[in-house]
Design a protein around this motif. Structure first.
Motif, short mmCIF file in Angstrom:
data_model
loop_
_atom_site.label_atom_id
_atom_site.label_comp_id
_atom_site.label_asym_id
_atom_site.label_seq_id
_atom_site.Cartn_x
_atom_site.Cartn_y
_atom_site.Cartn_z
N LYS A 8 0.62 -1.75 -0.08
CA LYS A 8 0.30 0.19 0.00
C LYS A 8 1.06 1.24 -0.54
O LYS A 8 0.30 1.62 -0.54
N ARG B 267 -9.63 -4.00 -4.30
CA ARG B 267 -9.83 -3.57 -3.00
C ARG B 267 -9.29 -4.61 -1.97
O ARG B 267 -8.97 -5.13 -0.20
N ARG B 268 -10.66 -5.54 -2.31
CA ARG B 268 -10.67 -7.30 -1.22
C ARG B 268 -8.92 -7.43 -1.52
O ARG B 268 -8.68 -8.28 -0.72
N ASP C 225 -6.85 -5.44 0.79
CA ASP C 225 -6.65 -5.84 2.04
C ASP C 225 -6.08 -7.38 2.56
O ASP C 225 -6.30 -7.47 3.88
N ASP C 226 -7.32 -8.26 1.94
CA ASP C 226 -6.76 -9.17 2.82
C ASP C 226 -6.30 -10.26 1.80
O ASP C 226 -5.96 -12.17 2.35
#
Length: 74
Positions: A8, A33-34, A37-38
């Motif tokens: 990021k 985004r998903r 994020d993880d």
């Protein structure tokens, strides 16, 4: 567990938006985004992002449980 804080940071430093990555990979922004994020990125996606934006491979796999010298890829 996947940790993306350094990835990021690279996106921010190089002014790369999630929409830029989505367009490059042919995915929706919400999917990016998903992943960011993880979920993490696949090997193919990592290579595409690396080749396009010259982000060091180490940024995708950084393990924050080890104490490393950050100068390796900053």
């Amino acid at each position: 567990m996947y940790n993306n804080q350094y990835l990021k940071a690279y996106f921010t430093l190089k002014k790369i938006k999630q929409s830029d990555i989505a367009e490059l990979l042919g995915k929706s922004t919400s999917t990016i985004r998903r992943k960011n994020d993880d979920l993490g990125f696949t090997q193919k996606e990592i290579l595409l992002i690396h080749n396009k934006y010259n982000i060091p491979i180490e940024a995708f796999f950084y393990d924050n449980t080890e104490h490393k010298d950050n100068k390796d890829f900053l």
